[in-house]
Design an enzyme around this catalytic site. Structure first.
Site, mmCIF file in Angstrom:
data_model
loop_
_atom_site.group_PDB
_atom_site.id
_atom_site.type_symbol
_atom_site.label_atom_id
_atom_site.label_comp_id
_atom_site.label_asym_id
_atom_site.label_seq_id
_atom_site.Cartn_x
_atom_site.Cartn_y
_atom_site.Cartn_z
ATOM 1 N N HIS A 790 0.802 -1.221 -0.004
ATOM 2 C CA HIS A 790 -0.017 -0.027 0.027
ATOM 3 C C HIS A 790 0.879 1.161 0.053
ATOM 4 C CE1 HIS A 790 -3.236 -2.616 1.750
ATOM 5 N NE2 HIS A 790 -3.460 -2.657 0.567
ATOM 6 N N GLU A 793 1.112 3.674 2.929
ATOM 7 C CA GLU A 793 1.903 3.467 3.989
ATOM 8 C C GLU A 793 3.206 3.514 4.204
ATOM 9 O OE1 GLU A 793 -2.259 0.487 4.408
ATOM 10 O OE2 GLU A 793 0.045 -0.398 4.379
ATOM 11 N N HIS A 887 3.127 -3.077 6.939
ATOM 12 C CA HIS A 887 1.779 -2.243 6.558
ATOM 13 C C HIS A 887 1.690 -1.099 7.652
ATOM 14 C CE1 HIS A 887 -0.791 -4.518 3.534
ATOM 15 N NE2 HIS A 887 0.090 -5.463 4.015
ATOM 16 N N GLU A 972 1.487 -4.183 11.505
ATOM 17 C CA GLU A 972 0.728 -2.818 11.351
ATOM 18 C C GLU A 972 1.434 -1.834 12.105
ATOM 19 O OE1 GLU A 972 -1.882 -2.012 9.269
ATOM 20 O OE2 GLU A 972 -2.673 -4.044 8.625
HETATM 21 ZN ZN LIG Z 1 -1.821 -1.628 4.396
#
Ligand SMILES: [Zn+2]
Length: 1085
Positions: A790, A793, A887, A972
């Site tokens: 992504h 990010e 992420h 994350e």
């Molecule tokens: Zn992500």
């Protein structure tokens, strides 16, 4: 009888100590003998039942009430109940409800209603009692309807409008009836809306309690769209506004704030429908509520009025499309393969004018007629929390299926030369395929290169001139030669992986869709993490409200708005009269599309959509210049899409000042005040939104006061990390190789945009070329890491940088780690997205982390080949020990992991009680547990190991299920900061993110020691202790980790109100959504 009474009450267990009270009640009720004379009429059998051991006092009373026909007895019992429930509070009401009291009283009400002239006293008692019980009985509305009690109350009301003594309890009961939406529809049909308008009226000090109840009843009724329409048709919107103004004018001492709030509550519900909003605008409602709110603002106790007014105004603010010719991204990248059903084909086949926005939440569908039946027949609904969790055990089980024949996978063998490396001379054949040689061969011709350098130097030149000219005596004046030389801050010592010259070389090899030729200063100079703390901001009360009021002013005073376009990618030439800021974002990862000056120091900014899509805006990166010093500028990014943001919870934007950089502080700093995030009046059509209901956009607003004249400043959502930066870092890392380090860098594949996706292999060289050592080298377990699928990010890249630096470092720990594993790393899974300033997608207009189930070699090459690498590993029996995809998380704090566990998923759904016989290795918990001990930013309690259905095509779930990696994770990292551990209360910076990446390595080393039987044999008790310590914590898992909620933020004093309209889940007419299905199976009404 005298003996009987104490006997009755000896069975009372509900209010054991209250016998004396009851006696008082009897005395009060008149005679001592009469209250229970009715019981003497009860049959002997019933009496025995009443007296049966174990029946509670409440049962006794209720049975008596049910079985007696004597009015006086009934009245007395009702009187007793009224007293008991008044004194006893919620618990007694609870007992009353659980023993079926509501239904008994309702039946009594209906029976009495059938009589020609029911006793007024009886009606009064019944309604008083129901008024007490109703609000505490969740099924009161439905019970009343099924018993046929609604009409009894309504008829009584109609006949007794002047009888205030009876009116009040009747209205109180009506208010509870109306809170059930099916009842509201039926009451509306009986004319109750009109009836309420007869009760409410202009300001008066009399009967305010009555008025309040009538208003609340009306508000509840108006939640029904049909009733709201009825009210609009009869011109009640201007009437309500007039009543509100009247109370606003006359209630000068603010004694009746609640009444005023109830009037607003009625307006709020009427304006849920389109007709209501129109009536509100036509009645000048915006101006009325704006002005009254302005007068309320100084009085804190009137905040609820201001907040409700603001909500109504936002809802009624006419919906607009974004000020763009189309919401499709400015840049289009033609794809070679465009699947007809794919998002890109759909996007480009949309009709013209698709973006035009109409007021969407329409009220024309008359679904209410059916509502009743639907409601009654509603099947047991599943717990909505579980909707997204995988419940199919077979789907949860890991099934290593080779979706492709091994012959096809064999081509990936070349990426795993370490498995067959024999380290015999001549070593020449092992020369690694070099990323740089690839990119150099792909670099643009020298002409373009020259232009690039010229463009850059021009930019640089401008800036350095302004340094000298702007700062006057204060600026760095030593070099006053004719040649304007930019002082590049010397960061070599602080940033060993950064080199401005090398960065420019790397930029030349990067292919962007818009063909960028400029370089942003922050990426060129580099970023040195500041050594001061950056605290999470305290939320200032009233910020959101004041920003919203400034937005509403635009509608009320349109002539105050400049509306001057100062930057526009769609129509490039823009007039520059020197009176406004200059914007630019035509550089790698930049994505500002348009800037509009709305007031002298306020700008609306529109972000570009992800390439080949029409949405996904959240990430931003742009440049601002020509600013004035010391003036607060307000910036509004008006097309954000997520429904909530950490910008509401203390996160600041990042700013990079070129002046600061030149004077020795090249760094991104957290900046901005008055930051908030809220739903605005821009929206996109339902077609443009892909068939869903038209979606509103959100505004992210922040205010900045610039410190330097003639500065060039950059703003970003998070610390930028471009693809060119990655290539520069990799080049520098490669230079760190020592004879002990085995490092290879290869091109996994080319992206759609023509960029290289690098694949790294890092491990330790074998100790010797002896057989044992070669064997150990080849058979090290594989750890597979990926990041930045992504593009928005960027924090994931900083964490990855920390991991890579650790892996290449000379520390003994790093050497030990390299000796333990073979690392296969793809540091950027979506280079094209990163380069082109996307937030979420690749050039195929798709979220690459939703393609893992069936990636396409043409459309998702990086995912396709990464998955193939993993499939190859499984096919040759070398399934990785750990897979982790890095992420960033925009709505939570700390760093945490998502993993996969069958047991925890099943636990979460409560679907299968037989889950206890599921066998599962708890090894998936070890790494997060280790991380929580090692990494200060990591929070174990935020981790989740539940497999969601919506995540079934993500890397984590596919690698777990199809590849069979038990320790498959998404890690994350917060974009905001931490609320626990050493960094509690601080915003996260690149130093902390890089530390996270290196601590991840340390955790892997410990994991190795814990999982290697050989090591355990040789190692000593402390490791065994640690292992058992871990096992112990495993055994303590009696319930799964918290199911991850969308937000985990505490409530604030000022309610953070994102919604400016009624949402689907709050749809007042969808009554069944609030019904407890269990009530439907119970016929005990
Ligand atoms: Zn992500």
């Amino acid at each position: 009888m005298f003996q009987f009474i104490p006997k009755v009450f000896s069975g009372v267990d509900v209010w054991k100590t209250q016998t004396s009270l009851c006696t008082q009640v009897f005395l009060k009720a008149g005679t001592l003998t009469s209250p229970f004379t009715g019981i003497s009429c009860v049959s002997e059998k019933t009496r025995k039942e009443i007296m049966t051991k174990g029946s509670s006092g409440m049962e006794v009373i209720l049975t008596s009430l049910e079985n007696t026909r004597d009015l006086q007895t009934i009245l007395n019992i009702l009187c007793i109940l009224n007293e008991l429930l008044t004194v006893g509070g919620g618990r007694r009401v609870g007992v009353f409800v659980s023993k079926g009291g509501t239904a008994i009283v309702l039946q009594l009400l209906v029976q009495s209603g059938k009589e020609a002239s029911p006793s007024e006293e009886l009606m009064l008692h019944l309604h008083s009692l129901l008024a007490k019980v109703g609000p505490k009985d969740r099924k009161f509305g439905i019970k009343a309807r099924l018993n046929g009690a609604l009409n009894v109350t309504v008829n009584l009301l109609k006949q007794n409008l002047q009888n205030h003594k009876l009116l009040l309890p009747c209205l109180q009961v009506l208010r509870v009836y109306s809170s059930n939406s099916v009842n509201a529809v039926s009451l509306g049909k009986s004319g109750v809306v009109e009836l309420m308008f007869k009760v409410i009226g202009p300001y008066s000090k009399k009967n305010t309690t009555l008025l309040k109840v009538a208003l609340d009843t009306l508000a509840a009724l108006l939640k029904s769209k049909m009733n709201a329409r009825r009210a609009v048709d009869r011109a009640h919107v201007p009437a309500l506004l007039a009543i509100y103004q009247d109370w606003h004018r006359n209630d000068t001492r603010h004694r009746h704030m609640l009444i005023r709030k109830s009037i607003l509550g009625c307006i709020k519900n009427i304006t849920n429908i389109k007709l209501g909003r129109k009536a509100f605008i036509d009645a000048d409602g915006m101006r009325i509520l704006y002005n009254t709110s302005a007068e309320c603002l100084p009085v804190r106790t009137l905040d609820p009025l201001v907040n409700t007014s603001s909500l109504i105004m936002r809802k009624c603010f006419p919906k607009n499309r974004l000020p763009l010719p189309t919401i499709k991204s400015v840049f289009h990248h033609p794809l070679q393969h465009v699947p007809a059903s794919g998002p890109v084909a759909q996007l480009y086949s949309q009709p013209p004018g698709v973006d035009d926005v109409v007021d969407e939440s329409d009220d024309n569908e008359d679904t209410e007629v059916d509502t009743e039946n639907d409601t009654e027949n509603e099947e047991d609904e599943k717990d909505p929390r579980n909707d997204d969790i995988e419940t199919d055990i077979n789907k949860l089980r890991s099934r290593q299926v080779l979706t492709r024949p091994f012959e096809e996978l064999r081509v990936y063998e070349r990426f795993f030369r370490e498995f067959s490396e024999d380290f015999q001379p001549p070593r020449l054949k092992d020369t690694p395929v070099d990323l740089d040689s690839i990119s150099i061969s792909k670099a643009p011709e020298s002409k373009l290169e020259l232009e690039l350098v010229q463009g850059l130097s021009q930019l640089l030149l401008d800036a350095s001139q302004s340094v000298n000219g702007g700062c006057g005596g204060e600026g760095p004046q030593e070099e006053s030669g004719e040649q304007a030389v930019l002082e590049v801050p010397d960061t070599a010592a602080l940033l060993p992986l950064h080199d401005p010259d090398l960065y420019l070389v790397m930029v030349k090899g990067t292919c962007s869709v818009p063909g960028y030729t400029e370089v942003a200063y922050p990426d060129y100079f580099g970023h040195v993490a500041p050594n001061f703390r950056e605290h999470i901001l305290e939320r200032v009360y009233g910020v959101q409200r004041s920003k919203i009021f400034q937005d509403i002013e635009r509608l009320i005073h349109p002539t105050d708005i400049l509306d001057k376009v100062v930057y526009d990618l769609d129509f490039c030439p823009v007039i520059d009269d020197g009176e406004c800021l200059k914007f630019n974002s035509q550089f790698e990862s930049g994505n500002l599309r348009k800037a509009i000056q709305v007031r002298k120091f306020e700008y609306d900014l529109v972000l570009n959509s992800d390439i080949n899509s029409n949405h996904y805006h959240q990430w931003f990166y742009f440049e601002v210049s020509s600013m004035r010093v010391g003036v607060p500028y307000r910036f509004n990014i008006i097309n954000c899409e997520k429904s909530n943001s950490q910008f509401n919870y203390g996160m600041q934007v990042l700013m990079y000042s070129v002046q600061d950089a030149i004077s020795g502080s090249p760094r991104w700093v957290r900046t901005g005040s008055d930051i908030c995030y809220y739903k605005n009046h821009f929206s996109r059509s339902s077609i443009a939104a892909g068939g869903q209901k038209g979606k509103s956009y959100y505004t992210m607003t922040f205010t900045v006061t610039f410190q330097h004249k003639d500065d060039v400043c950059y703003f970003a959502y998070h610390y930028p990390y471009t693809y060119s930066t990655l290539k520069m870092h990799l080049q520098k890392l490669r230079a760190l190789r020592t004879p002990q380090i085995y490092y290879r860098q290869e091109q996994l594949c080319e992206t759609l945009g023509g960029n290289c996706c690098p694949l790294l292999t890092i491990t330790a060289m074998p100790e010797s070329t002896g057989n044992d050592h070669i064997c150990q080298f080849r058979n090290r377990p594989v750890v597979f890491l990926t990041a930045r699928v992504h593009p928005g990010e960027t924090n994931a890249s900083w964490v990855m940088k920390g991991t890579l630096e650790f892996l290449m470092s000379s520390s003994p720990l790093a050497q030990s780690l390299r000796e333990s594993y073979i690392f296969k790393i793809i540091p950027m899974l979506n280079p094209d997205g990163v380069i082109n300033g996307n937030h979420r997608c690749s050039l195929s207009g798709e979220d690459l982390n939703r393609q893992w189930l069936t990636p396409s070699a043409e459309l998702h090459p990086t995912i396709y080949h990464t998955k193939s690498l993993l499939q190859y590993l499984t096919a040759i029996g070398r399934t990785p020990l750990v897979f982790c995809d890095y992420h960033g998380h925009s709505r939570k704090k700390n760093v945490f992991m998502y993993g996969c566990s069958i047991k925890e998923t099943v636990w979460q759904t409560n679907v299968s009680a037989s889950s206890s016989d599921l066998q599962e290795d708890l090894g998936y918990r070890t790494l997060p547990k280790l991380l929580s001990q090692l990494a200060p930013a990591f929070s174990l309690s935020s981790c989740s190991f539940v497999v969601e259905r919506s995540k079934e095509s993500t890397a984590r779930v596919v690698v777990w299920r199809e590849i069979g990696v038990q320790r498959s994770y998404t890690m994350e990292s917060t974009l905001c900061g931490c609320d626990q551990g050493k960094y509690k209360g601080l915003q996260i910076g690149t130093r902390e993110l890089e530390e996270m990446g290196s601590q991840f390595c340390v955790a892997l080393l410990r994991l190795r020691r814990l999982t290697s039987p050989l090591e355990l044999r040789n190692h000593h008790t402390h490791l065994l202790d640690m292992e058992s310590d871990l096992i112990e914590t495993r055994c303590n898992i009696t319930c799964p980790t918290t199911y991850v909620m969308e937000e985990d933020e505490p409530a604030f004093l000022e309610e953070v109100d994102y919604s400016a309209e009624s949402d689907e889940e709050n749809d007042p007419d969808a009554d069944h959504a609030h019904l407890d299905p269990s009530e439907l199976s119970q016929n005990r009404f």
